[in-house]
Design a protein around this motif. Structure first.
Motif, PDB file in Angstrom:
ATOM      1  N   VAL A   1      -4.891 -12.458   0.044  1.00 31.16           N
ATOM      2  CA  VAL A   1      -3.930 -12.298   0.948  1.00 31.16           C
ATOM      3  C   VAL A   1      -3.013 -13.653   0.957  1.00 31.16           C
ATOM      4  O   VAL A   1      -2.918 -14.373   1.832  1.00 31.16           O
ATOM      5  N   THR A   2      -2.065 -13.749   0.113  1.00 32.05           N
ATOM      6  CA  THR A   2      -1.252 -14.637  -0.248  1.00 32.05           C
ATOM      7  C   THR A   2      -0.158 -14.735   0.950  1.00 32.05           C
ATOM      8  O   THR A   2       0.307 -13.871   1.246  1.00 32.05           O
ATOM      9  N   ILE A   3       0.386 -16.149   1.223  1.00 33.31           N
ATOM     10  CA  ILE A   3       1.511 -16.345   1.997  1.00 33.31           C
ATOM     11  C   ILE A   3       2.623 -16.889   1.220  1.00 33.31           C
ATOM     12  O   ILE A   3       2.359 -17.894   0.941  1.00 33.31           O
ATOM     13  N   SER A   4       3.760 -16.468   1.189  1.00 32.67           N
ATOM     14  CA  SER A   4       4.853 -17.081   0.259  1.00 32.67           C
ATOM     15  C   SER A   4       6.223 -17.097   1.154  1.00 32.67           C
ATOM     16  O   SER A   4       6.989 -17.905   1.049  1.00 32.67           O
ATOM     17  N   SER A   5       6.420 -15.954   2.042  1.00 38.21           N
ATOM     18  CA  SER A   5       7.711 -15.843   2.542  1.00 38.21           C
ATOM     19  C   SER A   5       7.667 -16.341   3.898  1.00 38.21           C
ATOM     20  O   SER A   5       6.648 -16.611   4.526  1.00 38.21           O
ATOM     21  N   PRO A   6       8.807 -16.742   4.562  1.00 41.69           N
ATOM     22  CA  PRO A   6       8.958 -17.317   5.905  1.00 41.69           C
ATOM     23  C   PRO A   6       8.530 -16.386   7.036  1.00 41.69           C
ATOM     24  O   PRO A   6       7.945 -16.749   7.882  1.00 41.69           O
ATOM     25  N   THR A   7       8.621 -15.180   6.822  1.00 43.31           N
ATOM     26  CA  THR A   7       8.073 -14.136   7.571  1.00 43.31           C
ATOM     27  C   THR A   7       6.610 -14.015   7.638  1.00 43.31           C
ATOM     28  O   THR A   7       6.019 -13.713   8.853  1.00 43.31           O
TER      29      THR A   7
ATOM     30  N   ILE B   1      11.045 -10.888  16.597  1.00 41.71           N
ATOM     31  CA  ILE B   1      11.868 -11.937  16.322  1.00 41.71           C
ATOM     32  C   ILE B   1      12.329 -12.074  14.778  1.00 41.71           C
ATOM     33  O   ILE B   1      13.490 -12.186  14.461  1.00 41.71           O
ATOM     34  N   PRO B   2      11.463 -11.712  13.746  1.00 45.17           N
ATOM     35  CA  PRO B   2      11.851 -12.030  12.403  1.00 45.17           C
ATOM     36  C   PRO B   2      12.831 -10.788  12.000  1.00 45.17           C
ATOM     37  O   PRO B   2      13.504 -11.241  10.962  1.00 45.17           O
ATOM     38  N   PHE B   3      12.769  -9.713  12.542  1.00 49.43           N
ATOM     39  CA  PHE B   3      13.626  -8.665  11.960  1.00 49.43           C
ATOM     40  C   PHE B   3      14.980  -8.745  12.742  1.00 49.43           C
ATOM     41  O   PHE B   3      15.836  -7.783  12.540  1.00 49.43           O
TER      42      PHE B   3
ATOM     43  N   LEU C   1      -1.224 -26.464   9.769  1.00 46.86           N
ATOM     44  CA  LEU C   1      -0.175 -25.321   9.668  1.00 46.86           C
ATOM     45  C   LEU C   1       1.295 -26.103   9.564  1.00 46.86           C
ATOM     46  O   LEU C   1       2.094 -25.499   8.915  1.00 46.86           O
ATOM     47  N   TYR C   2       1.286 -27.076  10.095  1.00 52.26           N
ATOM     48  CA  TYR C   2       2.699 -28.048   9.726  1.00 52.26           C
ATOM     49  C   TYR C   2       2.901 -28.243   8.226  1.00 52.26           C
ATOM     50  O   TYR C   2       4.031 -28.013   7.594  1.00 52.26           O
ATOM     51  N   SER C   3       1.979 -28.772   7.494  1.00 48.78           N
ATOM     52  CA  SER C   3       1.838 -28.688   6.058  1.00 48.78           C
ATOM     53  C   SER C   3       2.170 -27.648   5.459  1.00 48.78           C
ATOM     54  O   SER C   3       3.104 -27.468   4.389  1.00 48.78           O
ATOM     55  N   LEU C   4       1.833 -26.461   5.988  1.00 50.66           N
ATOM     56  CA  LEU C   4       1.968 -25.021   5.634  1.00 50.66           C
ATOM     57  C   LEU C   4       3.538 -24.745   5.562  1.00 50.66           C
ATOM     58  O   LEU C   4       4.226 -24.334   4.591  1.00 50.66           O
ATOM     59  N   TYR C   5       4.008 -25.155   6.657  1.00 54.06           N
ATOM     60  CA  TYR C   5       5.390 -24.818   7.230  1.00 54.06           C
ATOM     61  C   TYR C   5       6.068 -25.369   6.077  1.00 54.06           C
ATOM     62  O   TYR C   5       7.468 -24.843   6.102  1.00 54.06           O
TER      63      TYR C   5
END
Length: 344
Positions: free
Chosen positions: A169-175, A36-38, A242-246
């Protein structure tokens, strides 16, 4: 059963993937979430990510209401507790999103059990009132700036780059957010699927049907109700984290009673009692809401306030045609096709 396909053991009968057509659908559908992301644009990926988060939250409500039969009107408060706890731990302590999500879920589970204690004496709509009180208490608590030393402030921002554990293992992008939330959804969905097949899940269903008969059979009704509150509360609190992360920003306005009612609509529309009903209800409600909003903005920008009206009419029609939800209607169609042309 279909001709030539039958069960030869109890283990086969209780399997997660039982029918041949289910195995084929599972193999063909498994790659879709990873592609889906691609394939889709950023707006669609964001909407699907929100769908995943709401599925986790409603799976928690599904355990409390669909399995144990306890009405909870504090869905927004539970998500707020998980969101504020996780955000403060991540932003100030730097523990990472996974520890923050676990601590937020555990604190939510504790609060859920605390407000589930009245189930020892009351049930039905009476226990619903006690959880509704939590909804108003939580909003007052989070909006009170004099208590900011506890909750960290009514409005908080999450760092742009968040590590899964600490700074690793940072999360920064929407993907990256999408795949992390997809993994969390897979874990919680498997837990919910398997819970219904365990002795605990069967006790929950027995309490749901008739708590007096369950008590006569030797089931500790009060303890199992609190266990349902704990499991469901943990899942809802994790969804709040997870919603706060989103969204990257939290405010009490995101966790009002309207969120609780919206989640109930999703659960009832899809069909209560089955995990796939939760997935179906959340997906359809979110997509229909988005399409109605886009249509009104494009063709009747002055009538955007009518969005709840159109959506409410749609819900009334669906529940009038099939009160048990869309999944029950699809099950009837499946049974008809399975017996066709001798569907009688």
């Amino acid at each position: 059963m279909p001709c030539g396909e039958y069960f030869t053991s109890y283990a086969d009968r209780m399997g997660l993937v039982r029918w041949r057509i289910e195995r084929v659908a599972f193999v063909l559908g498994l790659p879709i979430p990873f592609l889906i992301p691609f394939v889709l644009g950023g707006g669609m990926v964001s909407m699907i990510t929100r769908i995943y988060i709401f599925i986790i939250a409603i799976l928690g409500l599904h355990v409390i209401l669909g399995y144990a039969g306890e009405i909870v009107l504090a869905q927004g408060a539970f998500m707020a507790i998980g969101a504020y706890t996780s955000t403060r731990l991540v932003a100030e302590a730097g523990v990472g999103i996974i520890p923050g999500m676990l601590v937020g879920g555990l604190l939510t589970a504790f609060v859920a059990v605390l407000f589930g204690l009245p189930s020892w004496r009351v049930k039905g709509f009476y226990i619903a009132i006690s959880t509704l009180a939590l909804q108003f208490i939580a909003l007052w608590f989070l909006q009170n700036n004099q208590l900011a030393f506890i909750h960290g402030g009514s409005q908080q921002n999450l760092p742009r780059d968040v590590g899964l554990i600490g700074e690793y293992v940072t999360i920064s992008s929407p993907t990256e957010q999408y795949f992390f939330i997809l993994a969390a959804l897979a874990v919680f969905a498997l837990v919910t699927f398997n819970l219904s097949r365990t002795g605990i899940g069967r006790m929950f269903r027995g309490i749901h049907e008739n708590d007096l008969s369950s008590a006569v059979l030797g089931i500790n009704v009060f303890r199992n109700k609190l266990l349902a509150y704990a499991i469901g509360g943990f899942m809802i609190g994790a969804a709040g984290a997870l919603y706060s992360l989103y969204i990257g920003f939290i405010s009490p306005g995101y966790f009002t009673i309207e969120l609780t009612l919206e989640h109930y609509v999703m659960l009832l529309l899809g069909g209560m009692g089955r995990v796939w009903g939760v997935v179906l209800g959340v997906s359809i409600v979110t997509i229909v809401e988005e399409e109605i909003r886009n249509f009104l903005v494009a063709y009747a920008s002055d009538a955007t306030a009518l969005e709840p009206v159109f959506f409410g009419i749609l819900i009334i029609v669906v529940l009038a045609v099939e009160p048990k939800g869309l999944l029950a209607g699809l099950g009837q169609i499946k049974d008809y096709l399975r017996k066709w042309p001798y569907a009688y």
